[in-house]
Design an enzyme around this catalytic site. Structure first.
Site, PDB file in Angstrom:
ATOM      1  N   LEU A 174       0.858  -1.183   0.000  1.00 37.93           N
ATOM      2  CA  LEU A 174       0.000   0.000   0.000  1.00 37.93           C
ATOM      3  C   LEU A 174       0.893   1.231   0.000  1.00 37.93           C
ATOM      4  O   LEU A 174       1.786   1.364   0.835  1.00 37.93           O
ATOM      5  CB  LEU A 174      -0.897   0.020   1.247  1.00 37.93           C
ATOM      6  CG  LEU A 174      -1.685   1.320   1.493  1.00 37.93           C
ATOM      7  CD1 LEU A 174      -2.722   1.554   0.388  1.00 37.93           C
ATOM      8  CD2 LEU A 174      -2.362   1.294   2.871  1.00 37.93           C
ATOM      9  N   ILE A 176       0.550   5.146   0.514  1.00 36.87           N
ATOM     10  CA  ILE A 176      -0.350   6.206   0.969  1.00 36.87           C
ATOM     11  C   ILE A 176       0.173   7.535   0.458  1.00 36.87           C
ATOM     12  O   ILE A 176       1.219   8.006   0.886  1.00 36.87           O
ATOM     13  CB  ILE A 176      -0.438   6.227   2.510  1.00 36.87           C
ATOM     14  CG1 ILE A 176      -0.794   4.852   3.059  1.00 36.87           C
ATOM     15  CG2 ILE A 176      -1.468   7.259   2.959  1.00 36.87           C
ATOM     16  CD1 ILE A 176      -0.636   4.767   4.575  1.00 36.87           C
ATOM     17  N   GLY A 179       1.309   9.738  -5.325  1.00 33.21           N
ATOM     18  CA  GLY A 179       1.770  10.625  -6.384  1.00 33.21           C
ATOM     19  C   GLY A 179       1.484  10.052  -7.758  1.00 33.21           C
ATOM     20  O   GLY A 179       0.418   9.496  -8.016  1.00 33.21           O
ATOM     21  N   TRP A 180       2.459  10.162  -8.656  1.00 36.47           N
ATOM     22  CA  TRP A 180       2.312   9.635 -10.016  1.00 36.47           C
ATOM     23  C   TRP A 180       2.689   8.153 -10.089  1.00 36.47           C
ATOM     24  O   TRP A 180       2.741   7.592 -11.171  1.00 36.47           O
ATOM     25  CB  TRP A 180       3.169  10.442 -10.983  1.00 36.47           C
ATOM     26  CG  TRP A 180       2.634  11.818 -11.259  1.00 36.47           C
ATOM     27  CD1 TRP A 180       1.727  12.164 -12.219  1.00 36.47           C
ATOM     28  CD2 TRP A 180       2.992  13.028 -10.597  1.00 36.47           C
ATOM     29  NE1 TRP A 180       1.485  13.511 -12.181  1.00 36.47           N
ATOM     30  CE2 TRP A 180       2.247  14.070 -11.192  1.00 36.47           C
ATOM     31  CE3 TRP A 180       3.856  13.345  -9.541  1.00 36.47           C
ATOM     32  CZ2 TRP A 180       2.348  15.408 -10.779  1.00 36.47           C
ATOM     33  CZ3 TRP A 180       3.959  14.666  -9.128  1.00 36.47           C
ATOM     34  CH2 TRP A 180       3.214  15.680  -9.739  1.00 36.47           C
ATOM     35  N   SER A 201      -5.118  13.582  -5.984  1.00 34.42           N
ATOM     36  CA  SER A 201      -4.916  14.312  -7.227  1.00 34.42           C
ATOM     37  C   SER A 201      -5.440  13.523  -8.415  1.00 34.42           C
ATOM     38  O   SER A 201      -4.958  12.424  -8.713  1.00 34.42           O
ATOM     39  CB  SER A 201      -3.424  14.612  -7.433  1.00 34.42           C
ATOM     40  OG  SER A 201      -3.179  15.066  -8.745  1.00 34.42           O
ATOM     41  N   GLU A 203      -5.131  14.396 -11.575  1.00 31.24           N
ATOM     42  CA  GLU A 203      -4.099  14.409 -12.609  1.00 31.24           C
ATOM     43  C   GLU A 203      -3.073  13.299 -12.368  1.00 31.24           C
ATOM     44  O   GLU A 203      -2.652  12.606 -13.300  1.00 31.24           O
ATOM     45  CB  GLU A 203      -3.391  15.771 -12.625  1.00 31.24           C
ATOM     46  CG  GLU A 203      -4.265  16.923 -13.088  1.00 31.24           C
ATOM     47  CD  GLU A 203      -4.349  17.029 -14.590  1.00 31.24           C
ATOM     48  OE1 GLU A 203      -3.470  16.466 -15.261  1.00 31.24           O
ATOM     49  OE2 GLU A 203      -5.268  17.678 -15.097  1.00 31.24           O
ATOM     50  N   CYS A 356      13.309  26.726  -0.422  1.00 34.05           N
ATOM     51  CA  CYS A 356      13.323  25.410   0.218  1.00 34.05           C
ATOM     52  C   CYS A 356      14.710  24.776   0.148  1.00 34.05           C
ATOM     53  O   CYS A 356      15.171  24.154   1.112  1.00 34.05           O
ATOM     54  CB  CYS A 356      12.277  24.500  -0.419  1.00 34.05           C
ATOM     55  SG  CYS A 356      10.572  24.949  -0.016  1.00 34.05           S
TER      56      CYS A 356
END
Length: 386
Positions: A174, A176, A179-180, A201, A203, A356
């Site tokens: 799994l 969590i 993302g892509w 998301s 997309e 960042c």
């Protein structure tokens, strides 16, 4: 932009104010000069810059940059020096205190609000992220120990996760906040596992389903709290930053509920150095709405009586390299997106990536990988970790 003559006259006027002199003195303590000639020195374009910073702290600083009120050739070096000196803690207006109280007492990451970051940030466009990220679309910190390129660093990170989880053929993983789908695709290809990933998301889910349609990989457009089935292994890579302190315990309870009795759970997350702090207001407004970076103590509290901490690995300095690589890709690809997104977005995104990078370089932010087990690995986890 202002002409050089207007800059000099405006700066001369504002230099007479106590706030201006105070800000100049603070910056000089961080080895940053106003009007200096080094790449990290601050160039003032409009006289109200320091008023905006004094009133709104980091939010005012970021918005003033987006409005072209100031410039620095090397934003990453500017923020490295600013954050390494810890001077940012000396500018704390009332609104920042109120933001901290709001995050402390309100749940800003409810199921309804959890979808906002997907709509605002991750659904910006797959074409945009394809241009900025590595070939696997991995939007988390790479592992640069033996890597020379972004693709190598991201593949090394994915393999590191798979090895820490001791993935074996036939296992079910799994992911969590998938993302892509880079981790799921890599794990299915190289370790023979089947995968389920949840994301907020649309997309990301659509792109991942097309990319990995030939593999045993399932994408679910789903909040993590709705997952209720057993898996041999669980990973969460770069998603815990969106969970929020009010939901840390529920997140850990969900992972515990879904993890096989002899399973392993890897949590990969950005972290902060102190428990009682608030999210940067500029990041919250423009980049990651409702984000909330955890501290070590908060993660430990959330896992209390649920998991045994088998391993904790900090490679936060690698995020500096990752962000600089993303920035280089962004700059190279920007001509393709200039007409669509505009100059203010360009400055916003550049500010995000480079500030960042400077924060990780200054060690103001960390990147942790925690490995948890439900009951403790018999004989010790070192047998698995090598």
């Amino acid at each position: 932009m202002h002409s050089s003559s207007s800059i000099s006259s405006d700066t001369l006027l504002c230099s007479e104010t106590p706030l201006y002199r105070h800000m100049v003195d603070l910056l000089e303590r961080a080895d940053i000069r106003v009007g200096g000639d080094r790449p990290w020195d601050l160039q003032v374009n409009t006289p109200e810059v320091f008023d905006r910073i004094g009133s709104h702290a980091s939010l005012g600083l970021g918005e003033a940059y987006m409005d072209e009120a100031w410039d620095v050739p090397r934003l990453d070096e500017f923020f490295y020096r600013l954050l390494r000196s810890r001077l940012h803690r000396e500018v704390q207006p009332l609104r920042l205190v109120l933001l901290g109280l709001r995050q402390r007492f309100l749940n800003l990451q409810t199921i309804r609000r959890a979808w906002q970051v997907g709509e605002v940030h991750y659904d910006l466009g797959n074409d945009f992220y394809t241009a900025m990220l590595d070939s696997r679309m991995t939007y988390t910190c790479g592992y640069w120990r033996e890597a020379n390129t972004l693709d190598q660093a991201q593949e090394a990170k994915l393999d590191l996760i798979c090895r820490k989880l001791d993935l074996q053929p036939g296992m079910r993983l799994l992911d969590i906040g998938c993302g892509w789908g880079s981790l799921m695709g890599f794990a299915a290809e190289h370790y023979g596992v089947s995968c389920v990933g949840v994301t907020v998301s649309r997309e990301q889910a659509e792109w991942g389903r097309e990319r990995y349609r030939h593999l045993p990989v399932e994408f679910r457009l789903q909040d993590y709290r709705a997952v209720d089935e057993r898996f041999d292994r669980i990973a969460s890579v770069g998603m815990f930053e969106h969970v929020g302190r009010k939901n840390h315990r529920e997140f850990m309870q969900m992972a515990h509920r879904c993890l096989a009795a002899d399973g392993l759970f890897l949590l990969h997350t950005i972290g902060k150095n102190q428990r009682h702090s608030s999210t940067d207001p500029w990041i919250d407004k423009y980049i990651f709405p409702n984000g909330d970076l955890p501290s070590c103590g908060q993660i430990g509290d959330a896992a209390d009586r649920l998991f045994v901490t088998e391993d904790l690995h900090n490679f936060g300095a690698d995020y500096d390299h990752t962000l600089m690589a993303w920035h280089a890709n962004f700059e190279a690809a920007w001509p393709r997106f200039r007409a669509q997104l505009g100059q203010r977005f360009y400055r916003m995104w550049r500010y995000y990536l480079l500030s960042c990078a400077g924060a990780f370089r200054a060690r103001d932010l960390q990147l942790w990988q925690w490995v948890f087990s439900s009951k403790g690995v018999e004989g010790g986890y070192h047998r698995i970790a090598g």
